[in-house]
Design a protein around this motif. Structure first.
Motif, PDB file in Angstrom:
ATOM      1  N   VAL B 187     -30.349 110.254 -16.847  1.00 36.18           N
ATOM      2  CA  VAL B 187     -30.597 108.871 -17.284  1.00 36.18           C
ATOM      3  C   VAL B 187     -31.400 108.117 -16.217  1.00 36.18           C
ATOM      4  O   VAL B 187     -32.386 107.444 -16.529  1.00 36.18           O
ATOM      5  CB  VAL B 187     -29.258 108.170 -17.568  1.00 36.18           C
ATOM      6  N   LEU B 188     -30.986 108.252 -14.949  1.00 36.30           N
ATOM      7  CA  LEU B 188     -31.702 107.545 -13.878  1.00 36.30           C
ATOM      8  C   LEU B 188     -33.148 108.038 -13.791  1.00 36.30           C
ATOM      9  O   LEU B 188     -34.066 107.254 -13.522  1.00 36.30           O
ATOM     10  CB  LEU B 188     -30.999 107.757 -12.537  1.00 36.30           C
ATOM     11  N   ALA B 189     -33.358 109.344 -14.050  1.00 28.27           N
ATOM     12  CA  ALA B 189     -34.711 109.900 -13.980  1.00 28.27           C
ATOM     13  C   ALA B 189     -35.585 109.351 -15.102  1.00 28.27           C
ATOM     14  O   ALA B 189     -36.765 109.071 -14.901  1.00 28.27           O
ATOM     15  CB  ALA B 189     -34.656 111.422 -14.039  1.00 28.27           C
ATOM     16  N   VAL B 190     -35.008 109.194 -16.310  1.00 27.12           N
ATOM     17  CA  VAL B 190     -35.783 108.650 -17.422  1.00 27.12           C
ATOM     18  C   VAL B 190     -36.285 107.253 -17.067  1.00 27.12           C
ATOM     19  O   VAL B 190     -37.391 106.866 -17.453  1.00 27.12           O
ATOM     20  CB  VAL B 190     -34.934 108.623 -18.708  1.00 27.12           C
ATOM     21  N   PHE B 191     -35.498 106.499 -16.295  1.00 32.08           N
ATOM     22  CA  PHE B 191     -35.953 105.183 -15.852  1.00 32.08           C
ATOM     23  C   PHE B 191     -36.764 105.291 -14.557  1.00 32.08           C
ATOM     24  O   PHE B 191     -36.942 104.310 -13.843  1.00 32.08           O
ATOM     25  CB  PHE B 191     -34.757 104.240 -15.696  1.00 32.08           C
ATOM     26  N   TRP B 195     -35.582 101.456 -12.054  1.00 29.09           N
ATOM     27  CA  TRP B 195     -34.711 100.408 -12.584  1.00 29.09           C
ATOM     28  C   TRP B 195     -33.259 100.814 -12.380  1.00 29.09           C
ATOM     29  O   TRP B 195     -32.852 101.898 -12.764  1.00 29.09           O
ATOM     30  CB  TRP B 195     -35.008 100.183 -14.060  1.00 29.09           C
ATOM     31  N   PHE B 196     -32.480  99.934 -11.784  1.00 23.02           N
ATOM     32  CA  PHE B 196     -31.080 100.252 -11.494  1.00 23.02           C
ATOM     33  C   PHE B 196     -30.169  99.092 -11.876  1.00 23.02           C
ATOM     34  O   PHE B 196     -29.135  98.885 -11.274  1.00 23.02           O
ATOM     35  CB  PHE B 196     -30.916 100.583 -10.007  1.00 23.02           C
ATOM     36  N   ARG B 197     -30.589  98.287 -12.863  1.00 22.23           N
ATOM     37  CA  ARG B 197     -29.748  97.163 -13.252  1.00 22.23           C
ATOM     38  C   ARG B 197     -28.595  97.623 -14.128  1.00 22.23           C
ATOM     39  O   ARG B 197     -28.464  98.801 -14.421  1.00 22.23           O
ATOM     40  CB  ARG B 197     -30.610  96.117 -13.958  1.00 22.23           C
TER      41      ARG B 197
END
Lengths: 276, 273
Positions: B187-191, B195-197
């Motif tokens: 999921v973090l990679a897709v963003f 973005w880490f909000r």
């Protein structure tokens, strides 16, 4: 009940000269991985029984006495039994009803010969998946494992060594917890009812986390000052070797996985889990 | 990066350099890659899967949409990892390790004191409500370190420590840790690690929850009925969102406020002018 703080202590009560105990940690890891994968794919009793029999035959060569085996292995038994019982009670039913529990005419729980058999298979499967891991944990010094992961498996050495350094901090964190507790008691915190005590506990846990992160930044500066992470290729104080004997151990694990799967397929019981 | 001492310089560039909240813009290549990933997902959706074999008692053709989403997610995260130009510094690695150790401590305390109580009172599928506890370190590591692989590494360290201390699952927790971390990592990679909000944190928790739900179903409950399995997976996702996603987001914010994260990207974002 207190938690152990010497997580990096080597094997206890193990004959370290035994063939499987002496094997390279990565070889033991590979065996545990291959057997686990082969058994996650299927749930049939035949495949599982063959694999478990193979693992049990190999156990005497691991150098584990009954007490050392129980010290590490009871946890797997504890995990296996409830899953088997749940499956027998809630699993897909087939065959004759052995036992049923009804309330007002509606059957809530029932055990059939079919669900009893799958429950047994699930319990044995968790044992067969778990036992190679028990051998790995009980017979391996974590420092040797880290050396082997970086040198034989060529995982990035900065991550492996920093992970090992982090494990060493575990004991330090336990000490800091004591200091925090005393400091808070000196300030008169931690009294009152259950809720106020729980809130204090949460605050103390967070304080420990902040301390740990601050310690990590200081530690990283110290490590960099000594040249850690400066070079791509590093030298090693402890050499780890992957010999022909270690390859034999890996091949043994692969052979057992293949044998169990083949027997299951030939018996006609092997089928991919969850795929109908 | 030019940092001016001129306090009257309030141009966009000057303020950003001083506060360090500059967020790199995705390059054209990354944007093209993401579009390609979405197109691949759409292609799977349009072509459809063969009907015949079943999974979870469902015809494979009916699972086209989840599979299409998964393909797009996987390709998109691959683009994210490839496009992230952020080498790990020593401080990133050591802080991630220590967060992992703190997570291992959380696992140990939970497994020894809380788990025996809660596991005795609930059976699957209701027992999925507390799986989020085991997903917290991975999401936390991803949010704090903000580097490719941070979620996997942190969760893996926590799992290895948990195995060394000893728990009812023995060595299998290491495999679990690896895959749970991967669930959050995708999921973090897709963003694109940009973005880490809160919404991203919640989605990362959901990703980890989906993985642990599927794993538990495969390993422990493959012979349960399909509705029970689906309920278990759904509740795992909810638990991942609430405990791991929301929990890790709140913890990261609180940590950044103390100033402990100052050497890291997440700490610099939180600095106030």
């Amino acid at each position: 009940m207190s938690l152990p703080t010497d997580v990096l202590a080597g094997p206890v009560g193990v004959d370290t000269g035994a063939p499987l105990a002496r094997a390279n940690p990565v070889a033991k890891l590979a065996v545990a991985a291959v057997l686990g994968l082969a058994l996650v794919l299927t749930t049939d009793l035949v495949t599982v029984a063959v694999a478990l029999a193979g693992v049990l035959l190999a156990l005497p060569f691991a150098g584990l006495g009954p007490r050392a085996l129980w010290r590490r292995g009871w946890v797997v038994v504890v995990a296996a039994v409830p899953s088997g019982v749940f499956t027998a009670l809630l699993g897909v039913d087939s065959g004759d009803v052995v036992w049923a529990w009804s309330v007002g005419g509606a059957t809530l729980l029932d055990v059939t010969t079919g669900s009893l058999q799958s429950g047994l298979a699930i319990a044995l499967r968790i044992l067969a998946i778990g036992l190679p891991g028990v051998v790995l944990l009980a017979t391996t010094d974590p420092t040797d494992l880290a050396d082997s992961l970086a040198q034989d498996l060529h995982l990035p050495h900065r991550f492996v060594l920093a992970g090992l350094a982090g494990m060493r901090l575990f004991g330090v964190l336990a000490e800091e917890w004591q200091v925090l507790t005393q400091a808070r008691r000196a300030r008169g915190l931690g009294g009152g009812g259950r809720w106020s005590r729980l809130r204090t506990l949460g605050g103390q846990l967070f304080a420990l986390l902040v301390l740990a992160v601050r310690r990590a930044t200081v530690l990283s500066t110290a490590m960099e000052a000594r040249g850690f992470g400066a070079v791509r290729e590093r030298t090693w104080a402890r050499r780890s070797r992957f010999t022909a004997r270690d390859w034999a151990v890996v091949l043994g694990g692969v052979a057992l996985a293949v044998l169990a799967t083949t027997v299951g397929v030939l018996a006609g019981t092997w089928r991919l889990a969850l795929v109908g | 990066m030019p940092v001016t001492n001129d306090t009257t310089d309030t141009t966009d560039h000057g303020t950003r350099a001083a506060t360090g909240t500059r967020r790199p813009v995705p390059t054209a290549k990354v944007v093209v890659g993401l579009v390609a990933a979405v197109l691949a997902g759409v292609a799977v959706q349009l072509v459809g899967l063969p009907s015949g074999p079943t999974l979870f008692g469902t015809d494979l053709a009916d699972l086209t949409t989840p599979v299409a989403l998964f393909v797009a997610l996987l390709l998109g995260s691959a683009v994210g990892v490839a496009g992230a130009r952020a080498p790990w510094r020593v401080v990133d690695i050591v802080v991630a390790s220590v967060l992992g150790v703190a997570g291992g401590l959380l696992f140990a305390v939970w497994n020894a004191f809380a788990y025996p109580v809660v596991s005795a009172t609930v059976v699957p599928p209701v027992s999925a409500w507390y799986v989020g506890v085991w997903l917290l370190p991975g999401v936390l590591g991803g949010l704090v370190i903000r580097k490719p692989g941070a979620a996997v590494y942190t969760e893996l360290v926590a799992a290895v420590l948990s195995a060394l201390i000893g728990s009812s699952w023995g060595f299998s927790v290491v495999w679990y840790g690896l895959l749970q971390g991967l669930g959050a990592e995708l999921v973090l990679a897709v963003f694109l690690y940009r973005w880490f909000r809160l919404p991203v944190a919640l989605l990362a928790g959901a990703g980890a929850g989906l993985v642990v739900g599927l794993l538990d179903t495969f390993v422990y409950y493959p012979e349960l009925t399909v509705p029970v399995q689906l309920a278990y997976i759904g509740l795992s996702i909810v638990s991942g969102v609430v405990v791991a996603g929301l929990g890790a987001w709140a913890l990261t914010r609180a940590l950044a406020r103390t100033g402990a994260l100052a050497p890291l990207r997440s700490g610099r974002d939180a600095e106030r002018v």
